[in-house]
Write a protein that holds these residues in place. Structure first.
Motif, mmCIF file in Angstrom:
data_model
loop_
_atom_site.group_PDB
_atom_site.id
_atom_site.type_symbol
_atom_site.label_atom_id
_atom_site.label_comp_id
_atom_site.label_asym_id
_atom_site.label_seq_id
_atom_site.Cartn_x
_atom_site.Cartn_y
_atom_site.Cartn_z
ATOM 1 N N GLU A 14 0.878 -1.182 0.000
ATOM 2 C CA GLU A 14 0.000 0.000 0.000
ATOM 3 C C GLU A 14 0.902 1.215 0.000
ATOM 4 O O GLU A 14 1.842 1.302 0.788
ATOM 5 C CB GLU A 14 -0.881 0.027 1.262
ATOM 6 N N ARG A 15 0.648 2.126 -0.915
ATOM 7 C CA ARG A 15 1.412 3.369 -0.925
ATOM 8 C C ARG A 15 0.499 4.505 -0.498
ATOM 9 O O ARG A 15 -0.556 4.698 -1.079
ATOM 10 C CB ARG A 15 1.959 3.653 -2.316
ATOM 11 N N PHE A 16 0.933 5.224 0.503
ATOM 12 C CA PHE A 16 0.112 6.327 1.005
ATOM 13 C C PHE A 16 0.699 7.644 0.522
ATOM 14 O O PHE A 16 1.880 7.900 0.672
ATOM 15 C CB PHE A 16 0.062 6.286 2.547
ATOM 16 N N ASN A 46 14.093 -4.484 -13.867
ATOM 17 C CA ASN A 46 13.930 -3.633 -12.681
ATOM 18 C C ASN A 46 12.454 -3.566 -12.307
ATOM 19 O O ASN A 46 11.597 -3.392 -13.177
ATOM 20 C CB ASN A 46 14.434 -2.202 -12.954
ATOM 21 N N GLY A 47 12.190 -3.743 -11.026
ATOM 22 C CA GLY A 47 10.811 -3.641 -10.544
ATOM 23 C C GLY A 47 9.987 -4.902 -10.752
ATOM 24 O O GLY A 47 8.786 -4.901 -10.494
ATOM 25 N N ALA A 48 10.611 -5.992 -11.204
ATOM 26 C CA ALA A 48 9.854 -7.224 -11.493
ATOM 27 C C ALA A 48 9.361 -7.916 -10.226
ATOM 28 O O ALA A 48 8.392 -8.671 -10.270
ATOM 29 C CB ALA A 48 10.711 -8.188 -12.301
ATOM 30 N N GLY A 49 10.042 -7.684 -9.109
ATOM 31 C CA GLY A 49 9.617 -8.308 -7.858
ATOM 32 C C GLY A 49 10.654 -9.247 -7.253
ATOM 33 O O GLY A 49 10.341 -10.009 -6.328
ATOM 34 N N LYS A 50 11.894 -9.169 -7.725
ATOM 35 C CA LYS A 50 12.937 -10.081 -7.217
ATOM 36 C C LYS A 50 13.257 -9.816 -5.740
ATOM 37 O O LYS A 50 13.268 -10.734 -4.930
ATOM 38 C CB LYS A 50 14.218 -9.953 -8.066
ATOM 39 N N SER A 51 13.517 -8.544 -5.429
ATOM 40 C CA SER A 51 13.874 -8.231 -4.040
ATOM 41 C C SER A 51 12.695 -8.514 -3.114
ATOM 42 O O SER A 51 12.880 -8.968 -1.979
ATOM 43 C CB SER A 51 14.301 -6.774 -3.897
ATOM 44 N N THR A 52 11.497 -8.267 -3.606
ATOM 45 C CA THR A 52 10.310 -8.571 -2.796
ATOM 46 C C THR A 52 10.281 -10.063 -2.475
ATOM 47 O O THR A 52 10.038 -10.468 -1.332
ATOM 48 C CB THR A 52 9.031 -8.161 -3.561
ATOM 49 N N THR A 53 10.570 -10.895 -3.483
ATOM 50 C CA THR A 53 10.570 -12.346 -3.265
ATOM 51 C C THR A 53 11.605 -12.707 -2.193
ATOM 52 O O THR A 53 11.325 -13.492 -1.273
ATOM 53 C CB THR A 53 10.909 -13.089 -4.579
HETATM 54 N N1 LIG Z 1 8.355 -1.224 0.419
HETATM 55 C C1 LIG Z 1 7.701 -0.995 -0.722
HETATM 56 N N2 LIG Z 1 6.619 -0.170 -0.746
HETATM 57 C C2 LIG Z 1 5.937 0.051 -1.880
HETATM 58 N N3 LIG Z 1 6.261 -0.506 -3.086
HETATM 59 C C3 LIG Z 1 7.324 -1.323 -3.110
HETATM 60 C C4 LIG Z 1 8.101 -1.614 -1.943
HETATM 61 N N4 LIG Z 1 9.107 -2.465 -2.296
HETATM 62 C C5 LIG Z 1 8.953 -2.697 -3.623
HETATM 63 N N5 LIG Z 1 7.890 -2.022 -4.103
HETATM 64 C C6 LIG Z 1 7.379 -2.055 -5.499
HETATM 65 O O1 LIG Z 1 7.187 -3.414 -5.841
HETATM 66 C C7 LIG Z 1 7.615 -3.669 -7.181
HETATM 67 C C8 LIG Z 1 8.714 -4.732 -7.197
HETATM 68 O O2 LIG Z 1 9.886 -4.188 -6.614
HETATM 69 P P1 LIG Z 1 11.192 -5.062 -6.306
HETATM 70 O O3 LIG Z 1 12.143 -4.178 -5.546
HETATM 71 O O4 LIG Z 1 10.815 -6.341 -5.676
HETATM 72 O O5 LIG Z 1 11.743 -5.335 -7.781
HETATM 73 P P2 LIG Z 1 13.156 -5.924 -8.255
HETATM 74 O O6 LIG Z 1 12.849 -6.968 -9.270
HETATM 75 O O7 LIG Z 1 13.973 -6.331 -7.086
HETATM 76 O O8 LIG Z 1 13.784 -4.656 -8.981
HETATM 77 P P3 LIG Z 1 15.338 -4.232 -9.191
HETATM 78 O O9 LIG Z 1 15.897 -5.122 -10.254
HETATM 79 O O10 LIG Z 1 15.189 -2.826 -9.687
HETATM 80 O O11 LIG Z 1 16.028 -4.336 -7.873
HETATM 81 C C9 LIG Z 1 8.046 -2.309 -7.731
HETATM 82 O O12 LIG Z 1 6.942 -1.737 -8.392
HETATM 83 C C10 LIG Z 1 8.393 -1.525 -6.489
HETATM 84 O O13 LIG Z 1 8.226 -0.146 -6.719
#
Ligand SMILES: Nc1ncnc2c1ncn2[C@@H]1O[C@H](COP(=O)(O)OP(=O)(O)OP(=O)(O)O)[C@@H](O)[C@H]1O
Length: 311
Positions: A14-16, A46-53
């Protein structure tokens, strides 16, 4: 037993903002299994969701839906059981404070209750001299080597490396590849995300490609090549590059990309498109001086799987 198992994982943030909140879906219904003992590459733009995973694997964040299991344990309820069995090289993390590199390594060994010799780890990652300096004096590459040494403490069963080559010089990148292989031979599963396709291609058994929060491919690199239609890259050297022929070649069925470099044109295409592509240049007013073909690189596959998907 799987080293990593994601089932139906969705993660929404959620982005506020000043004008209300909005939600961002970083991962959407992801199912992923990483087998015990494999070297697994995790790719995506970039932004695919890797770090989130990776945050979910480490229980730094909780999934909105679905389950995350690591080394057989549900991280939401049983994360403590696996924490000491995982070595992590996080993206963008740097050790802080006045402590020396050696002290950081010693701290990591103690924290894991391990009995590694700090000098062995320091030598393995190639930071012997700087080990005695405070980490505030470390270069980027040296910091990365230190963080790797910290990740290796305690012979982890699972190594999670987020962009491990960041800041490393070619020797450092080679050391990284060697260590990944050594750790894998010791029995560790290695899960690493990277934008450096050569690194991934050199060491990974299988890869997953994530795009816009969804898994778009999971397979061995050769199998991905095959399912991409036995694809290839054709490079044609010419006396000059006629723009209209390039436009025509782009429209040939099975051509997925074209790159021009001086008087050399490289075409990523299916096997079946190779002959018409080469014929088109032979039929052009330019003289063809050389034609070479090669297997599609992981970079081409990456482009193919991720192109055009909205971020
Ligand atoms: N803490 C957060 N709050 C809100 N949005 C987030 C947060 N962390 C990640 N996102 C969003 O979630 C999506 C996935 O981000 P993530 O960092 O997982 O991508 P990534 O594949 O690791 O990217 P990169 O290769 O640039 O590191 C992006 O749209 C990012 O803006």
């Amino acid at each position: 037993m799987s080293a990593i198992e994601l089932r139906g994982v969705t993660k929404r943030y959620e982005r506020f903002g000043l004008f209300g909140s909005r939600s961002v879906t970083a991962l959407r219904d992801v199912d992923l299994t990483v087998r015990s003992g494999e070297i697994f590459g995790f790719l995506g733009p970039n932004g695919a969701g890797k770090s989130t995973t990776i945050d979910l694997l480490l229980d730094y964040a909780a999934p909105t839906a679905g389950s995350v299991r690591v080394l057989g344990h549900d991280v939401a309820t049983d994360g403590a059981a696996v924490r000491d069995r995982i070595g992590v090289l996080p993206d963008g993390y740097g050790p802080i404070g006045e402590r020396t590199g050696r002290e950081h390594v010693e701290f990591a060994i103690d924290a894991k209750g391990a009995d590694d010799d700090p000098d062995d780890l320091i030598e393995r990652v190639g930071m012997t001299g700087p080990a005695e300096y405070p980490v505030t004096e470390y270069s980027k590459g040296m910091t990365q080597r230190l963080v790797l040494a910290v990740a290796l403490a305690g012979d982890p069963d699972l190594l999670i490396l987020d962009e491990p080559s960041t800041g490393l010089d070619p020797n450092g990148a080679r050391t990284m590849r060697r260590i990944v292989r050594e750790e894998n031979e010791r029995g560790a599963t290695v899960f690493f995300s990277s934008h450096i396709m050569e690194q991934v291609e050199a060491v990974c058994d299988r890869v997953a490609i994530l795009d816009g929060g969804e898994l778009v491919a999971v397979d061995a690199i050769d199998a991905l090549r095959e399912s991409a239609g036995g694809s290839a890259a054709v490079t044609v050297d010419l006396s000059s590059v006629p723009a209209d022929v390039v436009d025509y070649v782009r429209s040939i069925e099975g051509v997925v990309g074209i790159e021009t470099n001086g008087t050399s044109v490289t075409i990523a295409c299916d096997d079946a498109a190779k002959a018409p592509v080469v014929a088109a240049f032979h039929d052009s007013p330019a003289t063809v001086t050389d034609v070479t073909t090669s297997e599609t690189s992981l970079e081409d596959l990456f482009e193919r799987y991720t192109r055009g998907v909205a971020q």
